[in-house]
Design an enzyme around this catalytic site. Structure first.
Site, PDB file in Angstrom:
ATOM      1  N   PHE A  34      13.697  49.129 136.905  1.00  0.00           N
ATOM      2  CA  PHE A  34      13.897  48.319 136.890  1.00  0.00           C
ATOM      3  C   PHE A  34      12.774  48.442 138.325  1.00  0.00           C
ATOM      4  CE2 PHE A  34      18.214  50.330 136.216  1.00  0.00           C
ATOM      5  CZ  PHE A  34      18.245  49.400 134.461  1.00  0.00           C
ATOM      6  N   GLY A  48      16.198  57.380 145.531  1.00  0.00           N
ATOM      7  CA  GLY A  48      16.443  56.579 144.207  1.00  0.00           C
ATOM      8  C   GLY A  48      15.232  56.484 143.149  1.00  0.00           C
ATOM      9  N   SER A  55       9.078  54.386 138.958  1.00  0.00           N
ATOM     10  CA  SER A  55       8.454  53.117 139.944  1.00  0.00           C
ATOM     11  C   SER A  55       7.874  54.840 141.262  1.00  0.00           C
ATOM     12  CB  SER A  55       9.480  53.329 141.741  1.00  0.00           C
ATOM     13  OG  SER A  55      10.866  53.765 141.504  1.00  0.00           O
ATOM     14  N   ASP A  84      17.859  62.079 144.183  1.00  0.00           N
ATOM     15  CA  ASP A  84      18.340  61.691 143.831  1.00  0.00           C
ATOM     16  C   ASP A  84      19.627  62.488 143.632  1.00  0.00           C
ATOM     17  OD1 ASP A  84      19.893  59.784 141.854  1.00  0.00           O
ATOM     18  OD2 ASP A  84      18.143  58.210 141.367  1.00  0.00           O
ATOM     19  N   GLY A  93      23.761  58.073 138.747  1.00  0.00           N
ATOM     20  CA  GLY A  93      23.765  56.643 138.418  1.00  0.00           C
ATOM     21  C   GLY A  93      24.152  55.945 139.677  1.00  0.00           C
ATOM     22  N   ASP A 126      15.231  52.619 147.739  1.00  0.00           N
ATOM     23  CA  ASP A 126      15.575  51.641 146.954  1.00  0.00           C
ATOM     24  C   ASP A 126      16.570  53.044 145.788  1.00  0.00           C
ATOM     25  OD1 ASP A 126      16.047  50.120 144.503  1.00  0.00           O
ATOM     26  OD2 ASP A 126      14.061  50.884 142.893  1.00  0.00           O
ATOM     27  N   HIS A 140      23.630  50.495 146.321  1.00  0.00           N
ATOM     28  CA  HIS A 140      23.276  49.283 146.836  1.00  0.00           C
ATOM     29  C   HIS A 140      24.425  49.156 147.470  1.00  0.00           C
ATOM     30  CE1 HIS A 140      19.804  48.962 144.512  1.00  0.00           C
ATOM     31  NE2 HIS A 140      19.162  48.381 145.007  1.00  0.00           N
ATOM     32  N   HIS A 163      13.467  47.736 148.530  1.00  0.00           N
ATOM     33  CA  HIS A 163      13.867  47.011 147.071  1.00  0.00           C
ATOM     34  C   HIS A 163      14.355  46.441 147.674  1.00  0.00           C
ATOM     35  CE1 HIS A 163      12.731  46.180 142.577  1.00  0.00           C
ATOM     36  NE2 HIS A 163      12.653  45.702 144.036  1.00  0.00           N
ATOM     37  N   ASP A 164      15.474  44.964 146.525  1.00  0.00           N
ATOM     38  CA  ASP A 164      15.904  44.145 146.564  1.00  0.00           C
ATOM     39  C   ASP A 164      16.614  43.786 147.787  1.00  0.00           C
ATOM     40  OD1 ASP A 164      15.969  45.121 143.240  1.00  0.00           O
ATOM     41  OD2 ASP A 164      17.412  46.762 144.623  1.00  0.00           O
TER      42      ASP A 164
END
Length: 229
Positions: A30, A56, A62, A81, A85, A151, A154, A179-180
Protein backbone atom coordinates in the site's frame (compact mmCIF):
# COMPACT_ATOMS: atom_id res chain seq x y z
CA UNK A 1 -4.85 2.90 -2.36
CA UNK A 2 -4.58 -0.49 -3.96
CA UNK A 3 -2.38 -3.51 -3.33
CA UNK A 4 -0.50 -4.95 -6.29
CA UNK A 5 0.23 -8.64 -6.44
CA UNK A 6 3.91 -9.67 -6.53
CA UNK A 7 5.32 -11.41 -9.59
CA UNK A 8 4.25 -15.05 -9.74
CA UNK A 9 7.59 -16.09 -11.24
CA UNK A 10 11.08 -14.87 -10.37
CA UNK A 11 12.47 -12.37 -12.83
CA UNK A 12 15.82 -10.77 -13.42
CA UNK A 13 17.25 -8.87 -10.46
CA UNK A 14 16.76 -5.12 -10.97
CA UNK A 15 20.06 -3.50 -11.93
CA UNK A 16 19.34 0.23 -11.68
CA UNK A 17 17.51 2.51 -9.29
CA UNK A 18 14.77 3.01 -11.86
CA UNK A 19 14.45 -0.77 -12.16
CA UNK A 20 14.12 -1.09 -8.38
CA UNK A 21 11.46 1.61 -8.16
CA UNK A 22 9.51 -0.06 -10.95
CA UNK A 23 9.86 -3.36 -9.11
CA UNK A 24 8.48 -1.71 -5.96
CA UNK A 25 5.44 -0.45 -7.87
CA UNK A 26 4.58 -4.02 -8.88
CA UNK A 27 5.08 -5.42 -5.38
CA UNK A 28 2.16 -6.19 -3.09
CA UNK A 29 1.54 -3.39 -0.64
CA UNK A 30 0.00 0.00 0.00
CA UNK A 31 1.91 3.03 -1.28
CA UNK A 32 0.67 5.60 -3.81
CA UNK A 33 3.28 6.10 -6.51
CA UNK A 34 3.75 9.81 -5.85
CA UNK A 35 4.27 9.20 -2.13
CA UNK A 36 6.72 6.41 -2.91
CA UNK A 37 8.71 8.79 -5.10
CA UNK A 38 8.93 11.31 -2.25
CA UNK A 39 9.90 8.57 0.21
CA UNK A 40 12.79 7.53 -2.04
CA UNK A 41 14.18 11.06 -2.39
CA UNK A 42 14.05 12.03 1.28
CA UNK A 43 15.37 8.63 2.39
CA UNK A 44 18.29 8.71 -0.07
CA UNK A 45 19.37 12.14 1.13
CA UNK A 46 19.01 11.28 4.82
CA UNK A 47 20.69 7.87 4.58
CA UNK A 48 23.92 9.44 3.38
CA UNK A 49 24.43 10.40 7.04
CA UNK A 50 23.68 7.05 8.66
CA UNK A 51 21.34 4.04 8.90
CA UNK A 52 17.58 4.07 8.65
CA UNK A 53 14.67 2.17 10.16
CA UNK A 54 11.21 1.33 8.88
CA UNK A 55 8.37 0.28 11.18
CA UNK A 56 5.83 -1.81 9.29
CA UNK A 57 7.27 -4.09 6.62
CA UNK A 58 4.24 -6.00 5.31
CA UNK A 59 5.43 -7.71 2.09
CA UNK A 60 8.31 -5.31 1.44
CA UNK A 61 6.96 -2.75 -1.02
CA UNK A 62 8.30 0.31 0.81
CA UNK A 63 11.36 -1.67 1.93
CA UNK A 64 12.35 -1.96 -1.73
CA UNK A 65 12.01 1.80 -2.13
CA UNK A 66 14.12 2.36 0.99
CA UNK A 67 16.60 -0.30 -0.13
CA UNK A 68 17.07 1.51 -3.44
CA UNK A 69 17.68 4.72 -1.50
CA UNK A 70 20.14 2.97 0.82
CA UNK A 71 22.06 1.55 -2.12
CA UNK A 72 22.50 4.99 -3.66
CA UNK A 73 23.48 6.43 -0.28
CA UNK A 74 25.86 3.60 0.65
CA UNK A 75 23.81 2.85 3.75
CA UNK A 76 21.45 0.28 5.24
CA UNK A 77 17.80 0.15 6.32
CA UNK A 78 16.36 -2.04 9.07
CA UNK A 79 12.67 -2.90 8.84
CA UNK A 80 10.67 -4.07 11.86
CA UNK A 81 7.48 -6.15 11.73
CA UNK A 82 5.98 -9.14 13.55
CA UNK A 83 4.53 -10.18 10.16
CA UNK A 84 1.20 -11.18 11.68
CA UNK A 85 -0.73 -8.36 10.05
CA UNK A 86 -2.10 -5.08 11.31
CA UNK A 87 -5.24 -4.53 13.35
CA UNK A 88 -7.26 -3.85 10.20
CA UNK A 89 -5.90 -6.78 8.19
CA UNK A 90 -6.50 -10.16 9.80
CA UNK A 91 -7.76 -13.52 8.59
CA UNK A 92 -11.46 -13.29 7.82
CA UNK A 93 -11.65 -9.50 8.14
CA UNK A 94 -12.94 -7.23 5.39
CA UNK A 95 -9.57 -6.09 4.03
CA UNK A 96 -7.52 -9.21 4.54
CA UNK A 97 -5.77 -11.03 1.68
CA UNK A 98 -6.49 -14.78 2.03
CA UNK A 99 -3.28 -15.70 0.20
CA UNK A 100 -1.30 -14.28 3.15
CA UNK A 101 -2.90 -16.56 5.74
CA UNK A 102 -0.84 -19.43 7.16
CA UNK A 103 -3.35 -22.33 7.16
CA UNK A 104 -1.60 -24.11 10.02
CA UNK A 105 -2.20 -21.27 12.46
CA UNK A 106 -4.97 -19.39 10.62
CA UNK A 107 -2.90 -16.22 11.01
CA UNK A 108 -1.46 -13.68 8.61
CA UNK A 109 2.19 -14.43 7.81
CA UNK A 110 3.85 -11.94 5.49
CA UNK A 111 7.43 -12.93 6.32
CA UNK A 112 7.90 -15.40 3.42
CA UNK A 113 6.57 -12.79 0.97
CA UNK A 114 8.94 -10.15 2.35
CA UNK A 115 11.92 -12.51 2.08
CA UNK A 116 11.14 -13.29 -1.55
CA UNK A 117 10.55 -9.64 -2.39
CA UNK A 118 13.93 -8.53 -1.04
CA UNK A 119 15.75 -11.48 -2.62
CA UNK A 120 14.14 -10.85 -6.00
CA UNK A 121 15.10 -7.19 -5.70
CA UNK A 122 18.70 -8.08 -4.90
CA UNK A 123 18.61 -5.94 -1.75
CA UNK A 124 19.58 -8.42 0.96
CA UNK A 125 22.67 -6.35 1.83
CA UNK A 126 20.79 -3.06 2.01
CA UNK A 127 17.57 -4.19 3.76
CA UNK A 128 17.74 -6.05 7.08
CA UNK A 129 14.53 -7.58 8.38
CA UNK A 130 13.89 -7.56 12.13
CA UNK A 131 11.07 -9.93 13.11
CA UNK A 132 9.27 -8.95 16.30
CA UNK A 133 6.79 -6.58 17.88
CA UNK A 134 7.94 -2.98 17.62
CA UNK A 135 7.69 -2.20 21.38
CA UNK A 136 9.87 -5.23 22.16
CA UNK A 137 12.48 -4.19 19.60
CA UNK A 138 12.32 -0.58 20.77
CA UNK A 139 13.17 -1.54 24.35
CA UNK A 140 16.51 -2.88 23.13
CA UNK A 141 17.25 -0.47 20.28
CA UNK A 142 20.31 1.74 20.84
CA UNK A 143 21.49 2.69 17.33
CA UNK A 144 21.28 6.38 16.32
CA UNK A 145 19.28 6.85 13.14
CA UNK A 146 19.54 9.28 10.25
CA UNK A 147 16.11 8.27 8.98
CA UNK A 148 12.92 6.78 10.46
CA UNK A 149 9.74 5.75 8.63
CA UNK A 150 6.66 5.08 10.78
CA UNK A 151 4.12 3.00 8.86
CA UNK A 152 3.06 0.22 11.21
CA UNK A 153 -0.17 -0.23 13.19
CA UNK A 154 -2.61 2.66 12.99
CA UNK A 155 -4.21 2.69 16.43
CA UNK A 156 -3.29 5.37 18.96
CA UNK A 157 -1.46 2.75 21.01
CA UNK A 158 0.65 1.48 18.13
CA UNK A 159 1.53 4.81 16.53
CA UNK A 160 2.35 6.37 19.89
CA UNK A 161 4.53 3.41 20.87
CA UNK A 162 6.39 3.61 17.55
CA UNK A 163 6.99 7.33 17.95
CA UNK A 164 8.09 7.16 21.59
CA UNK A 165 10.13 4.00 21.11
CA UNK A 166 12.09 4.91 17.99
CA UNK A 167 11.88 8.65 17.21
CA UNK A 168 14.10 9.28 20.22
CA UNK A 169 16.93 7.58 18.32
CA UNK A 170 16.80 9.96 15.36
CA UNK A 171 19.85 12.19 15.41
CA UNK A 172 19.66 15.99 15.47
CA UNK A 173 18.98 16.99 11.86
CA UNK A 174 17.70 13.51 11.02
CA UNK A 175 14.46 12.77 9.17
CA UNK A 176 11.20 11.27 10.41
CA UNK A 177 8.52 10.27 7.89
CA UNK A 178 5.00 9.44 9.10
CA UNK A 179 2.61 7.74 6.69
CA UNK A 180 -1.19 7.75 6.55
CA UNK A 181 -1.55 11.16 8.17
CA UNK A 182 -5.07 12.45 7.56
CA UNK A 183 -6.18 15.78 8.97
CA UNK A 184 -9.88 15.11 8.29
CA UNK A 185 -11.53 12.07 9.92
CA UNK A 186 -13.54 11.42 6.75
CA UNK A 187 -10.29 10.81 4.86
CA UNK A 188 -8.73 8.29 7.22
CA UNK A 189 -7.84 7.27 10.77
CA UNK A 190 -6.66 9.97 13.16
CA UNK A 191 -3.89 8.37 15.29
CA UNK A 192 -1.02 9.19 12.84
CA UNK A 193 -2.38 12.75 12.60
CA UNK A 194 -2.34 13.09 16.38
CA UNK A 195 1.26 11.86 16.60
CA UNK A 196 2.26 14.21 13.80
CA UNK A 197 0.69 17.16 15.62
CA UNK A 198 2.36 16.11 18.87
CA UNK A 199 5.75 16.12 17.14
CA UNK A 200 5.23 19.57 15.62
CA UNK A 201 3.70 21.23 18.68
CA UNK A 202 6.40 19.79 20.93
CA UNK A 203 9.01 21.82 19.07
CA UNK A 204 11.51 19.00 18.51
CA UNK A 205 10.48 18.53 14.89
CA UNK A 206 9.73 20.79 11.95
CA UNK A 207 7.78 19.98 8.81
CA UNK A 208 10.04 19.74 5.77
CA UNK A 209 7.52 18.74 3.12
CA UNK A 210 4.43 16.62 2.57
CA UNK A 211 2.66 14.76 -0.19
CA UNK A 212 -0.69 13.02 0.08
CA UNK A 213 -0.81 11.35 3.48
CA UNK A 214 2.97 11.48 3.96
CA UNK A 215 4.61 14.00 6.31
CA UNK A 216 8.37 14.55 6.33
CA UNK A 217 9.84 16.04 9.52
CA UNK A 218 13.36 17.06 10.58
CA UNK A 219 14.59 16.88 14.16
CA UNK A 220 15.60 20.37 15.21
CA UNK A 221 15.95 19.89 18.97
CA UNK A 222 17.38 17.09 21.07
CA UNK A 223 19.91 14.36 20.41
CA UNK A 224 19.69 10.66 19.69
CA UNK A 225 18.60 8.81 22.82
CA UNK A 226 16.61 11.65 24.34
CA UNK A 227 13.06 10.57 25.25
CA UNK A 228 10.19 12.04 23.26
CA UNK A 229 7.99 14.47 25.15
Amino acid sequence: MTAADPPTEPRGIPQTTDDLLEFARSTRGFMPEDEGDLLFVVARDALRKGPGLEIGTWCGKSAVILGAAAREAGSVVFTVDHHRGSEENQAGWEWHDPTLVDPEFDLIDTLPFFRKTIARAGLEEEVVGVVGRAPTVARHWRTPLAFLFIDGGHTDEHVTNDFEGFARWVEHGGILVIHDVFERPQDGGQPPWRVYRRAIVGGEWELVTHRGSMRVLRRVRGEAGDPMR
